[in-house]
Design an enzyme around this catalytic site. Structure first.
Site, mmCIF file in Angstrom:
data_model
loop_
_atom_site.group_PDB
_atom_site.id
_atom_site.type_symbol
_atom_site.label_atom_id
_atom_site.label_comp_id
_atom_site.label_asym_id
_atom_site.label_seq_id
_atom_site.Cartn_x
_atom_site.Cartn_y
_atom_site.Cartn_z
ATOM 1 N N LYS A 113 44.656 96.034 59.016
ATOM 2 C CA LYS A 113 43.990 96.149 58.232
ATOM 3 C C LYS A 113 42.755 95.083 58.371
ATOM 4 C CE LYS A 113 47.672 95.323 54.370
ATOM 5 N NZ LYS A 113 48.805 96.033 54.952
HETATM 6 C C1 LIG Z 1 49.139 96.962 55.115
HETATM 7 C C2 LIG Z 1 49.783 97.550 55.753
HETATM 8 C C3 LIG Z 1 50.562 99.701 55.505
HETATM 9 C C4 LIG Z 1 50.318 100.200 54.460
HETATM 10 O O1 LIG Z 1 48.822 100.477 54.136
HETATM 11 P P1 LIG Z 1 48.228 100.767 52.160
HETATM 12 O O2 LIG Z 1 46.639 100.829 52.494
HETATM 13 O O3 LIG Z 1 48.892 99.794 51.371
HETATM 14 O O4 LIG Z 1 49.045 102.552 51.698
HETATM 15 C C5 LIG Z 1 51.143 99.825 56.118
HETATM 16 N N1 LIG Z 1 51.972 99.397 57.469
HETATM 17 C C6 LIG Z 1 51.394 98.066 57.346
HETATM 18 C C7 LIG Z 1 51.482 97.269 59.325
HETATM 19 C C8 LIG Z 1 50.015 97.806 57.186
HETATM 20 O O5 LIG Z 1 49.824 96.420 56.996
#
Ligand SMILES: *Cc1c(COP(=O)(O)O)cnc(C)c1O
Length: 471
Positions: A113
């Site tokens: 993120k």
């Molecule tokens: C947020 C997250 C996901 C999921 O990603 P999306 O964009 O919501 O599909 C997967 N793995 C980790 C470690 C995350 O922080």
């Protein structure tokens, strides 16, 4: 470039108008009117670019209301080796013949993120300064999103973050990451309750339109278009690292929750990046896997949402999924509204199994899916450690398992690494009997002074706290 709402609202907006917004006024999600097309000559030019310049080239196709020089400077400031650990920013490594891991989690909070949120922080600061305005970001987090938002917005002018989290329910590492921030514009609010209580508070505050306007409340949730756009870049960067020329297809597997990450892959593919297959990997919360297998999209109730060892994928409905379905039904807003407003509203599901469009999900759009369980994650973590001396986190393990089920010979399969194992140490200990190594800068963070207030699960208490801390 103009942006439209998936639900057919007649307004068209520019990038900076939707930058600070969530949903469109009709409840839809914003998408560009068209996907800019990238030809082989352009791909050839881009192949040699450093990450920040590649980001600028891609972003500039979608953003025409920030002067090019400014946008370039924002990209250069965001994607540095200092923040992301390497010059490649998203280094690719081969795990076994034809299977690669693309490292997206070497940013400040060790989850992918950061890739988007770090850019968002710089875009927000730029745009708020230009408008002479301020923004108070209110969020709810059970871990990754909140810390990524706080590390992106810390010290930024014009921005405050009020982040609610369920008191005592995040991992000690995640708590320490957030609560040790001492920046004056970051406010941690531990709510006596569970994650759903935090989300309800955010909703209640946002629904108080008078309060929302007066205190300029905004969000940074995963439906934000700028976040999605930032993620498009690393599909190109991964593609270039996995191939030597631009006529070779590559497939990607994406650990998925709210469908934001893999939706960025869909956008990259629509732009003409030679992606063969996009594999959507889920855990036991398998709404997406069910859709791609059967054509039925059935959202789950909160009580039917499992708490798993890949918690950032524990979702009951995938908030970005509407963007893909809009393309799937040929960008027909009336049909889209029927599915997402009428069918989902009335019966909590929709069924495209008999619709010719559904075949296109796997056909024209190249989607596949897979599902893992806790036992699968442990087995994949163990196997990867044993055979390749590589530690992976439980979300990446969900991805690797689904990837192996969808490999086609001769086509590189890139698995997106979405977090580092240290963030989910308890599961690593369960799988391997020992704690993963911790990057130096996080040594001893649990012992740092904590900056957090405790509030009851009551929207009025949170509003009063916000009002007190905005002067
Ligand atoms: C947020 C997250 C996901 C999921 O990603 P999306 O964009 O919501 O599909 C997967 N793995 C980790 C470690 C995350 O922080």
């Amino acid at each position: 470039m103009n942006y439209l709402s998936t639900r057919g609202h007649p307004d068209r907006k520019r990038f900076c108008e939707i930058l600070l917004e969530g949903l469109a006024p009709d409840g839809g999600l914003y998408l560009p009117e068209t996907y800019p097309q990238v030809d082989t000559a352009t791909l050839a030019k881009w192949r040699a670019l450093p990450y920040a310049e590649l980001a600028f080239e891609i972003l500039s196709l979608y953003i025409d209301d920030i002067p090019q020089a400014d946008l370039k400077a924002i990209c250069a400031k965001t994607y540095t080796a200092e923040v992301f650990g390497t010059d490649e920013i998203v280094p690719l490594r081969e795990l076994e013949d034809g299977v690669y891991l693309e490292a997206l989690s070497n940013g400040p909070t060790l989850a992918f993120k950061d890739m988007a949120m770090q850019l968002l922080g710089n875009l927000f600061e730029y745009e708020l300064a230009r408008r002479g305005s301020e923004l108070n970001i209110l969020g709810a987090t059970s871990g990754d999103t909140g810390s990524a938002a706080e590390y992106a917005m810390r010290g930024k002018k014009g921005v405050r973050v009020f982040m609610t989290s369920p008191d005592g329910r995040m991992s000690p590492f995640q708590q320490a990451q957030m609560f040790s921030l001492q920046d004056a514009n970051i406010h941690n609010i531990a709510i006596t309750g569970v994650f759903d209580d935090c989300q309800d508070i955010v909703k209640a505050v946002s629904n108080d339109l008078g309060f929302k306007r007066k205190y300029r409340i905004g969000t940074v949730n995963s439906i934000n278009w700028a976040r999605l756009l930032a993620q498009v870049v690393y599909y190109f960067a991964g593609y270039f690292q996995a191939t030597a020329s631009n006529d070779k297809p590559v497939s990607f597997t994406v650990p998925s929750g709210n469908f934001g990450n893999v939706c960025a892959g869909h956008v990259a593919r629509m732009m003409g990046l030679p992606i063969q297959t996009l594999v959507v990997a889920t855990n036991e919360n398998d709404v997406l896997d069910e859709f791609f297998r059967t054509g039925v999209y059935r959202v789950r109730a909160a009580v039917d949402t499992h708490e798993t060892s890949s918690p950032s994928m524990d979702i009951s409905k995938a908030s970005n999924f509407e963007r893909f379905v809009f393309d799937l039904v040929g960008r027909d807003s009336a049909r889209l509204r029927q599915l997402f407003v009428d069918d989902l509203g009335l019966q909590g599901s929709f069924d495209l199994s008999a619709d010719p469009a559904f075949k296109q999900a796997a056909g024209r759009f190249g989607f596949r899916s897979g599902r893992s369980t806790h036992a699968d994650r442990l087995a994949t973590i163990r196997d990867t450690e044993k055979r390749f001396a590589t530690l992976i986190d439980p979300h990446t393990a969900d991805g690797l398992k689904a990837a192996r089920e969808q490999i086609s010979p001769g086509v590189p399969m890139v698995v997106l690494e979405t977090a580092l194992p240290i963030k989910f140490a308890a599961t690593l200990v369960e799988a391997l009997g020992e704690e993963p190594a911790r990057p130096k800068k996080f040594e001893g963070i649990e012992a740092l002074p904590k900056r957090v207030v405790k509030l009851p699960a009551d929207a009025e208490a949170v509003k009063a706290y916000i009002a007190e801390n905005c002067d």
